[in-house]
Design an enzyme around this catalytic site. Structure first.
Site, PDB file in Angstrom:
ATOM      1  N   CYS A 385       0.550  -1.291   0.399  1.00 31.04           N
ATOM      2  CA  CYS A 385      -0.212   0.134   0.592  1.00 31.04           C
ATOM      3  C   CYS A 385       1.175   1.037  -0.009  1.00 31.04           C
ATOM      4  O   CYS A 385       2.370   1.669  -1.001  1.00 31.04           O
ATOM      5  CB  CYS A 385      -0.956   0.478   0.705  1.00 31.04           C
ATOM      6  SG  CYS A 385      -1.987   0.632   1.515  1.00 31.04           S
ATOM      7  N   HIS A 511      -3.540  -5.237  -0.090  1.00 30.10           N
ATOM      8  CA  HIS A 511      -3.300  -5.461   0.843  1.00 30.10           C
ATOM      9  C   HIS A 511      -3.049  -6.586   1.361  1.00 30.10           C
ATOM     10  O   HIS A 511      -4.063  -7.571   1.700  1.00 30.10           O
ATOM     11  CB  HIS A 511      -3.915  -5.645   1.901  1.00 30.10           C
ATOM     12  CG  HIS A 511      -3.769  -4.047   2.487  1.00 30.10           C
ATOM     13  ND1 HIS A 511      -2.803  -3.478   4.170  1.00 30.10           N
ATOM     14  CD2 HIS A 511      -4.351  -2.624   2.117  1.00 30.10           C
ATOM     15  CE1 HIS A 511      -2.798  -1.945   3.867  1.00 30.10           C
ATOM     16  NE2 HIS A 511      -3.859  -2.287   2.385  1.00 30.10           N
ATOM     17  N   GLU A 513      -1.850  -9.163   2.442  1.00 23.07           N
ATOM     18  CA  GLU A 513      -1.208 -10.012   4.356  1.00 23.07           C
ATOM     19  C   GLU A 513      -2.831 -10.203   4.696  1.00 23.07           C
ATOM     20  O   GLU A 513      -2.799 -10.974   5.410  1.00 23.07           O
ATOM     21  CB  GLU A 513      -0.936  -8.797   5.487  1.00 23.07           C
ATOM     22  CG  GLU A 513      -2.145  -7.087   5.869  1.00 23.07           C
ATOM     23  CD  GLU A 513      -1.354  -6.187   4.616  1.00 23.07           C
ATOM     24  OE1 GLU A 513      -1.957  -5.302   4.981  1.00 23.07           O
ATOM     25  OE2 GLU A 513      -1.410  -6.992   3.652  1.00 23.07           O
TER      26      GLU A 513
END
EC number: 6.3.4.2
Length: 542
Positions: A385, A511, A513
């Site tokens: 990001c 993102h 993750e």
């Protein structure tokens, strides 16, 4: 079979690990062949955690449908296969907002709107709705945030009391409590847990299972005492001691104590034996790694344990896939020296660096100089990001020669807005819930490291941002070796960037993750760790 409901409450103090416990129980039930739906109820008055400081709340977990939710949903995702959406997290703010809007609309036909029944009815409806996200849900597992006795939690506890009464043969209450060990006395104390259960019983909730968070093993005598004073079966007193190696021990420990079998027995669910060999293998890798790699996290909130929770976990997943142990070094970006030589000394000792997402100018220059160091020294770099935007601005300044390149987030009047506000964001007044949120399709460019990682020409990833790479500079940047490796489907927005002729320097606007599991590591984190291992061996010869 009728849907079963499991409610998990917490007592004595917060941060006991209700989210982890809930996720672990969800995993065990799924292993028994049951379809599980997960719900987190948060008593705070914010509509969602999207505008809350990471120092107060930790990370904001984003679902595919764009919900900004509690970080516990990240635990649910990593442990279970439960479908997560906006219906998986409800706050007091959302519930009160819904009820007040209905009152203004005239839906209550002139009645006095009260906490009971209007707020509690809405809470109960959210519980039911969670179980309807998918067909044939067997168990809805509901975690209630906060601690028994909190004023904010009372409407939720009352709603659970009513729900349990209405579905008395299909509900189970689990209470997670803290059993402190007093070193000076050398004793474990059960009184706080007794009082916590008394609070629940005073409300009308009677726990069926007590899970005891503790620092030392509980003796049979202590468990007998908890059983007696908390009015639960001795088998229903479950010890949850601090883990020795990893949080991925939790489901294994709970299974050894038979909590999954007990839940199935109490709810009259099928109780087949389960296979946890996949999780046992994970724990074995953690205990006996091939080696260690060290990653440096350069961010704003690195000192807060939960601010980058999913990032830390995803890095661990990548290391597990390689059979390695991960060591994390944290660097506060705003405290880093901007001199290249001093910076190299300050953050030395890492095999790769990750710059995570964030907002605000603090630490911006420290991150840019970290990216510069990684590019020049050929050290693996992963930007997420804001970390991708850092990478783009650094490249524009120091390779392309646009010395004034910047993001309009930090300098609205910059003459080289390499990073600029998304077109749909212009003119918005509210901050909450207005970013580009949720899953978007990304087209990958062939023969890039991103394509090699995903082994697919099209992917879906979750977003949470307002700013993007400015395509005005795309041609100029690409001529200098900046590679736009992924673009938003149907548009030309940069989603993934790489640096040509660098072993592994990748930035992503999304993102990743949020889509990594210990049993299924995200491909970018997996390949980042592999690049770090290669770099480590090149520097240390082993």
């Amino acid at each position: 079979m009728q849907t079963k409901y499991i409610f998990i409450t917490g007592g004595v103090c917060s941060s006991l690990g209700k989210g982890l416990t809930s996720a672990a129980i969800g995993l065990l039930l799924e292993k028994k062949g049951l379809r599980v739906s997960m719900l987190k109820l948060d008593p705070y008055l914010n509509v969602d955690p999207g505008t809350m400081s990471p120092f107060q709340h930790g990370e904001v977990y984003v679902t595919d449908d764009g919900a900004e939710t509690d970080l516990d949903l990240g635990h649910y995702y990593r442990y279970t296969n439960s479908f997560l959406s906006k219906a998986s997290n409800a706050t007091s703010g959302q519930i009160y907002n819904t009820v007040i809007k209905r009152e203004r609309h005239g839906d209550y036909l002139g009645k006095t709107v009260q906490v009971i029944p209007h707020i509690t009815n809405e809470i109960k409806q959210r519980i039911v709705n969670c179980g309807k996200q998918q067909e044939n849900i067997d168990v809805v597992l509901v975690e209630i945030g906060g601690t028994a006795g909190d004023i904010e939690s009372l409407p939720f506890l009352e709603a659970i009391r009513q729900f349990t009464y209405d579905h008395r043969n299909n509900c189970l209450n689990i209470h997670l409590t803290y059993v402190p060990y007093l070193k000076a006395a050398g004793e474990v104390k059960t009184k706080p847990s007794q009082h916590s259960v008394q609070v629940l019983r005073g409300i009308g909730i009677f726990p069926d299972i007590i899970v005891c968070r503790c620092e030392v093993n509980l003796s049979d005598e202590v468990k007998d005492k908890i059983s007696l004073f908390c009015n639960v079966n001795r088998r229903a007193v479950i010890e949850e001691k601090d883990v020795e190696h990893s949080i991925y021990e939790v489901p294994l420990d709970l299974h050894k104590q038979g909590i999954d079998a007990l839940i199935c027995e109490l709810l009259h669910l099928p109780n087949p034996s389960i296979n946890l060999s996949e999780w046992e293998k994970i724990l074995e890798t953690i205990k006996n790694p091939k080696g260690t790699v060290t990653v440096g996290i350069v961010g704003k909130y690195v000192q807060h344990q939960d601010a980058y929770k999913s990032v830390f976990e995803s890095l661990t997943h990548g290391a597990l896939a390689a059979g390695y142990k991960l060591q994390i070094k944290r660097f506060e970006a705003d405290k880093l020296p901007l001199d290249d030589n001093q910076l190299a000394k300050t953050i030395e000792g890492c095999d790769g660096y990750l710059v995570p997402g964030g907002f605000g100018e603090r630490g911006w220059l420290g991150k840019i100089h970290t990216a510069k160091l990684c590019r020049e020294k050929k050290i693996p770099y992963f930007g997420i990001c804001l970390g991708m935007q850092v990478m783009a601005v650094e490249f524009a300044r120091h390779v392309v020669g646009l010395n004034e390149a910047n993001s309009t987030e930090f300098d609205p009047d910059t003459i080289h807005p390499v990073i600029s506000l998304l077109s749909e964001q212009r003119g918005l007044q509210d901050l909450g819930g207005t970013m580009r949120l949720g899953a978007y399709i990304c087209d990958l460019k062939l023969h890039t490291k991103a394509y090699q990682a995903y082994k697919s020409s099209q992917i879906s990833e979750r977003h949470r941002h307002r700013y993007e790479f400015n395509n005005t500079y795309k041609e100029q940047m690409e001529k200098a070796g900046f590679v736009v490796a992924g673009t938003l489907k149907g548009e030309n927005l940069c989603e993934i960037a790489e640096v040509k002729d660098h072993p592994w320097m990748i930035g992503v606007q999304f993102h990743p993750e949020f889509k990594s599991k210990p049993t299924d590591p995200h491909p970018l984190f997996r390949d980042f760790i592999q690049a770090m291992i290669i770099y480590h061996k090149s520097q240390h010869g082993k």
